[in-house]
Design an enzyme around this catalytic site. Structure first.
Site, short mmCIF file in Angstrom:
data_model
loop_
_atom_site.label_atom_id
_atom_site.label_comp_id
_atom_site.label_asym_id
_atom_site.label_seq_id
_atom_site.Cartn_x
_atom_site.Cartn_y
_atom_site.Cartn_z
N LYS A 166 41.84 -9.82 20.12
CA LYS A 166 42.25 -11.17 19.77
C LYS A 166 41.07 -11.98 19.25
CE LYS A 166 46.56 -10.80 20.83
NZ LYS A 166 47.59 -10.90 19.78
N ASP A 194 43.30 -10.02 15.46
CA ASP A 194 44.59 -10.71 15.41
C ASP A 194 44.38 -12.15 15.87
OD1 ASP A 194 47.19 -11.60 15.62
OD2 ASP A 194 47.81 -10.14 17.14
N GLU A 220 45.16 -9.52 11.31
CA GLU A 220 46.58 -9.74 11.59
C GLU A 220 46.89 -11.22 11.80
OE1 GLU A 220 49.69 -8.36 15.12
OE2 GLU A 220 48.16 -6.96 14.39
N GLU A 246 55.36 -10.23 12.27
CA GLU A 246 56.05 -10.25 13.55
C GLU A 246 56.90 -11.51 13.71
OE1 GLU A 246 53.57 -11.64 17.28
OE2 GLU A 246 52.29 -10.36 16.03
N ASP A 269 58.95 -6.57 14.24
CA ASP A 269 59.21 -6.22 15.64
C ASP A 269 60.66 -5.75 15.71
OD1 ASP A 269 60.07 -6.47 18.48
OD2 ASP A 269 58.01 -7.17 18.71
N HIS A 296 55.18 -4.28 15.12
CA HIS A 296 54.69 -5.03 16.28
C HIS A 296 55.51 -4.58 17.48
CE1 HIS A 296 55.06 -8.53 19.06
NE2 HIS A 296 53.76 -8.61 18.84
N GLU A 329 51.59 0.18 17.66
CA GLU A 329 50.97 -0.64 18.70
C GLU A 329 51.34 -0.14 20.09
OE1 GLU A 329 50.12 -5.33 19.51
OE2 GLU A 329 51.91 -4.79 18.37
#
Length: 389
Positions: A166, A194, A220, A246, A269, A296, A329
């Site tokens: 992150k 991300d 991301e 996502e 997703d 995702h 993922e």
């Protein structure tokens, strides 16, 4: 093969260690699962991604239109749900409710036909997947940098060949932590970042240019999902591939992303963007634009297994004699709802796993554990409603 019952369940778990990212902090996991049972007792499980109570309400909205229908006709049922919702929910949580039901129908279809979902999607083209570890969230610790390094080294020791971390706290902190993680894991592990749409274009391009030296595999959700121009400009001005999607729903949302030249990697997703039925169509559109698809995935083994079967069926893009293993993922954060309530058949060995080959998704739910983790607030609200009515 007729649908007898559709039962949504909201389950929750208070985390031992809360974590946060660029938008907010998590101290509780809360997920909506759905069980669809046929007249002969055969059942399938699905899962929705998003606010669990809202998804539950959406499932209850769709239920009257599906009871008594033939479970094998999943595209007919998908179209029924889509048309019932499109006037006021072309994107958002009601599509996650649709997705949860659709995933359960594919699980049922596999069990009825005694085939794994990947085969029913068209065949198992990619039997082995090399997932990336999602983790490196922020925690309230004395030395966050050291904590992140230790977590990254753990994933490396477990055999993962790629890690996603992150960013989005601030440019200064992001650069510091990215540099530290790259130094710790070495050059042979792929590293993705991300920001969860934390930045403006100006900030995102500054960050991208300053971390390019650390061989970032993708950036991301760098900017707001509404900022199509920002996505496009960023792609044009950095060597880092751009990933996103996502927050998009259905093939129409991904068509917009692609036509606006926003992304290199599309990330639907499956448990929100329309289920496996729609994910198959999204993949076709994405590959027609010569882009990659890496879904995702966030939730229980139901969501993870749905993504595994989906990746197992993806076309090579492009095809050649020796392709890299496909990726997806794999969330490694604390999740009792994944590890205790649901039971999957995916075992990561040396950074790889095999797509399940048992009928359906290859997942089941421990009903005793499900009852233990049922969200008490949801149950209380339902009880109060019953009393008032």
């Amino acid at each position: 093969m007729k649908i007898k019952t559709i039962e949504p369940f909201v389950i929750s778990h208070k985390l031992d260690t809360p974590f946060y990212f660029s938008q907010w902090q998590y101290d509780t996991r809360k997920i909506c699962l759905v069980k669809i049972t046929l007249e002969d007792g055969t059942y399938g499980w699905g899962e929705g991604y998003g606010p669990a109570n809202v998804i539950k309400a959406g499932i209850e909205f769709f239920t009257p239109f599906l009871i008594g229908k033939t479970a094998l006709e999943n595209e007919v049922l998908w179209e029924e749900m889509y048309r019932r919702s499109m006037d006021y929910a072309r994107s958002g949580s009601l599509q996650a409710s649709l997705s949860a039901i659709d995933v359960a129908l594919w699980d049922l279809k596999g069990k009825l036909l005694n085939q794994p979902v990947s085969v029913l999607l068209g065949g198992l083209k990619n039997p082995i997947i090399q997932p990336y570890a999602t983790g490196l969230y922020f925690t309230r610790v004395e030395n966050l940098e050291q904590s992140l390094i230790e977590e990254a080294l753990l994933y490396k020791s477990q055999g993962f060949k790629a890690i996603k971390m992150k960013v989005g706290l601030s440019l200064k902190e992001d650069i510091k932590y990215v540099a530290a993680i790259r130094k710790a894991i070495g050059s042979d592990i792929r590293l993705m970042i991300d920001s969860n749409h934390a930045y403006s274009y100006k900030e995102a391009i500054e960050l991208a240019r300053k971390v390019e030296q650390y061989d970032i595999s993708w950036f991301e959700e760098p900017v707001s999902p509404e900022d199509y121009k920002g996505y496009k400009k960023l792609r044009e001005n950095t060597t880092i591939p751009i990933a996103g999607g996502e927050c998009e729903y259905l093939k129409f949302g991904f068509k917009r992303l692609l036509e606006n030249e926003c992304i290199d990697i599309a990330q639907p997703d499956i448990c929100a963007a329309g289920g496996l039925t729609e994910a198959k169509k999204i993949a076709t559109i994405v590959q027609a634009f010569h882009k990659d698809v890496v879904p995702h995935t966030w939730g229980t083994w139901i969501a993870i297994s749905a993504a595994a079967h989906f990746i197992g069926n993806l076309d090579k893009n492009p095809g050649r004699m020796y392709n890299d293993l496909p990726t997806m993922e794999l969330d490694r954060t604390e999740n009792a709802l994944r590890d205790i309530v649901t039971q999957g058949q995916i075992n990561v060995v040396n950074g790889q796993f095999c797509v399940p080959t048992t009928p359906g998704l290859g997942v089941d739910v421990d009903m005793n554990k499900l009852k233990e983790y049922l969200d008490k607030e949801t149950l209380q609200n339902e009880h109060n409603f019953e009393i008032r009515s």
